[in-house]
Design an enzyme around this catalytic site. Sequence first.
Site, PDB file in Angstrom:
ATOM      1  N   ARG A  70     -47.575 -72.941  56.253  1.00 46.64           N
ATOM      2  CA  ARG A  70     -46.535 -72.009  55.762  1.00 46.64           C
ATOM      3  C   ARG A  70     -46.789 -70.651  56.383  1.00 46.64           C
ATOM      4  O   ARG A  70     -47.744 -69.943  56.017  1.00 46.64           O
ATOM      5  CB  ARG A  70     -46.588 -71.913  54.245  1.00 46.64           C
ATOM      6  CG  ARG A  70     -45.584 -70.942  53.650  1.00 46.64           C
ATOM      7  CD  ARG A  70     -44.169 -71.374  53.809  1.00 46.64           C
ATOM      8  NE  ARG A  70     -43.914 -72.631  53.125  1.00 46.64           N
ATOM      9  CZ  ARG A  70     -42.897 -73.448  53.414  1.00 46.64           C
ATOM     10  NH1 ARG A  70     -42.063 -73.117  54.375  1.00 46.64           N
ATOM     11  NH2 ARG A  70     -42.745 -74.585  52.759  1.00 46.64           N
ATOM     12  N   ARG A 129     -44.172 -80.402  63.988  1.00 44.52           N
ATOM     13  CA  ARG A 129     -44.930 -79.293  63.379  1.00 44.52           C
ATOM     14  C   ARG A 129     -46.327 -79.719  62.911  1.00 44.52           C
ATOM     15  O   ARG A 129     -47.185 -78.865  62.695  1.00 44.52           O
ATOM     16  CB  ARG A 129     -44.196 -78.737  62.155  1.00 44.52           C
ATOM     17  CG  ARG A 129     -42.881 -78.107  62.421  1.00 44.52           C
ATOM     18  CD  ARG A 129     -42.395 -77.343  61.195  1.00 44.52           C
ATOM     19  NE  ARG A 129     -41.871 -78.220  60.130  1.00 44.52           N
ATOM     20  CZ  ARG A 129     -41.443 -77.740  58.947  1.00 44.52           C
ATOM     21  NH1 ARG A 129     -41.533 -76.423  58.705  1.00 44.52           N
ATOM     22  NH2 ARG A 129     -40.950 -78.557  58.035  1.00 44.52           N
ATOM     23  N   HIS A 158     -39.548 -70.675  64.174  1.00 43.40           N
ATOM     24  CA  HIS A 158     -39.267 -70.278  62.792  1.00 43.40           C
ATOM     25  C   HIS A 158     -40.231 -69.162  62.333  1.00 43.40           C
ATOM     26  O   HIS A 158     -41.051 -69.366  61.454  1.00 43.40           O
ATOM     27  CB  HIS A 158     -39.453 -71.533  61.927  1.00 43.40           C
ATOM     28  CG  HIS A 158     -38.929 -71.471  60.526  1.00 43.40           C
ATOM     29  ND1 HIS A 158     -39.385 -70.591  59.590  1.00 43.40           N
ATOM     30  CD2 HIS A 158     -38.005 -72.232  59.886  1.00 43.40           C
ATOM     31  CE1 HIS A 158     -38.771 -70.807  58.437  1.00 43.40           C
ATOM     32  NE2 HIS A 158     -37.925 -71.771  58.570  1.00 43.40           N
ATOM     33  N   ASP A 174     -30.472 -66.898  52.964  1.00 43.29           N
ATOM     34  CA  ASP A 174     -30.673 -68.017  53.906  1.00 43.29           C
ATOM     35  C   ASP A 174     -29.405 -68.099  54.763  1.00 43.29           C
ATOM     36  O   ASP A 174     -28.413 -68.700  54.363  1.00 43.29           O
ATOM     37  CB  ASP A 174     -30.895 -69.327  53.145  1.00 43.29           C
ATOM     38  CG  ASP A 174     -31.491 -70.408  54.044  1.00 43.29           C
ATOM     39  OD1 ASP A 174     -31.966 -71.419  53.500  1.00 43.29           O
ATOM     40  OD2 ASP A 174     -31.478 -70.217  55.281  1.00 43.29           O
ATOM     41  N   GLU A 226     -35.595 -66.065  62.649  1.00 44.47           N
ATOM     42  CA  GLU A 226     -35.909 -67.259  63.440  1.00 44.47           C
ATOM     43  C   GLU A 226     -35.032 -67.356  64.692  1.00 44.47           C
ATOM     44  O   GLU A 226     -33.800 -67.299  64.595  1.00 44.47           O
ATOM     45  CB  GLU A 226     -35.731 -68.490  62.571  1.00 44.47           C
ATOM     46  CG  GLU A 226     -36.538 -68.423  61.272  1.00 44.47           C
ATOM     47  CD  GLU A 226     -36.010 -69.353  60.195  1.00 44.47           C
ATOM     48  OE1 GLU A 226     -35.506 -70.446  60.555  1.00 44.47           O
ATOM     49  OE2 GLU A 226     -36.096 -68.986  59.007  1.00 44.47           O
TER      50      GLU A 226
HETATM   51  O1  TA6 Z   1     -35.006 -71.471  58.042  1.00 36.91           O
HETATM   52  C1  TA6 Z   1     -34.733 -71.406  56.677  1.00 36.91           C
HETATM   53  C2  TA6 Z   1     -35.012 -72.770  56.064  1.00 36.91           C
HETATM   54  O2  TA6 Z   1     -34.163 -73.756  56.598  1.00 36.91           O
HETATM   55  C3  TA6 Z   1     -34.895 -72.626  54.546  1.00 36.91           C
HETATM   56  O3  TA6 Z   1     -33.739 -73.274  54.058  1.00 36.91           O
HETATM   57  C4  TA6 Z   1     -36.203 -73.250  54.022  1.00 36.91           C
HETATM   58  O4  TA6 Z   1     -36.064 -74.635  53.823  1.00 36.91           O
HETATM   59  C5  TA6 Z   1     -37.135 -72.901  55.177  1.00 36.91           C
HETATM   60  O5  TA6 Z   1     -36.368 -73.180  56.342  1.00 36.91           O
HETATM   61  C6  TA6 Z   1     -38.506 -73.550  55.137  1.00 36.91           C
HETATM   62  O6  TA6 Z   1     -38.410 -74.903  55.412  1.00 36.91           O
HETATM   63  P1  TA6 Z   1     -39.775 -75.783  55.303  1.00 36.91           P
HETATM   64  O7  TA6 Z   1     -39.384 -77.179  55.661  1.00 36.91           O
HETATM   65  O8  TA6 Z   1     -40.759 -75.182  56.271  1.00 36.91           O
HETATM   66  O9  TA6 Z   1     -40.249 -75.612  53.877  1.00 36.91           O
END
Ligand code: TA6
Length: 306
Positions: A80, A106, A175, A219, A278
Amino acid sequence: MTNDGPNAELDLLNAGFGCGERLRFVDSPLGGRVAEMSFHGARAIVALQGGHVLSYVPAGGGDVLWVSPLARLGTSKAVRGGIPVCWPWFAQHPTDPSAPAHGFVRTVPWDVVGSGANETGTRLRLSCPFPEAERARWASIADLGLEIVLGEQLGVTLVTRNLSAQPLKITEALHSYFAISDIADVEVSGHDGQGYIDKLDGNRVKRQEGGIRFAGEVDRIYADTSPAVQVIDERARRRILIMKSGSASTVVWNPWIAKSERMGDMGPGGYRRMVCVETANCGDTVVAIAPGDMHRMRVEISASPV
Ligand code: TA6
């Protein structure tokens, strides 16, 4: 150099790709193997798992990237924070609800395929071997690489090569989680007048007026080809400049309180210390790569005092 001790792999990596003090491979306290890069006082850390940039500290500054205090490498979940690589799809799979969000690269260990250090920067090139479950299908379709250059800025380029005889269609994102002093004191600028998909309001298309500020979960997918977006951190008196190429979308995200609690890996009050901007091709944008062609999506990150 040992050839059968516990650090045999690490020794081989450093013998093959290390660049003295500029680039070395070490075991991370997060539980996985990372590359430590340096250039004229700037530093970066890249996990081999996921080709995941975890840290970028410009010379004389603080870390520009945020990583959750609960982050660990070597688990089945992506770290994260930092710059997760989302490929060959962004967010949910377009047709398979059981597929992992943000694709399948990932959490797999990437291979080191190149490195270098000169007067302009320190370089690391990684290649994704694809996870076992996907390799039979994807290895003959695509080659996925990541190029990280630590110089006056941090440059990260995701390179997709179409190995097949058919057009290859992907969505993707770098991201990036940026470190901020407090989400209440931050503005993301550069999208004034742009249309965006509001993922929290039925994917309605709206228009941005002025800078983006945060008073709840955000978002959004901006239809954005503008080359420069800024995260202005008023309390830290720091401006993070995000330049990009090969990207027609920018996602701006903060999970706020309820989603953070559902996610469970943001750490206490983590949402206040991060904002995602992102570099992507997603939403209404699908990248179509012709047979034998290559697509490069690049983000260049720097920071300066305000
Ligand atoms: O980029 C934003 C997003 O699509 C959010 O909706 C949230 O799900 C975030 O990515 C994180 O996604 P993850 O799969 O890393 O928890």
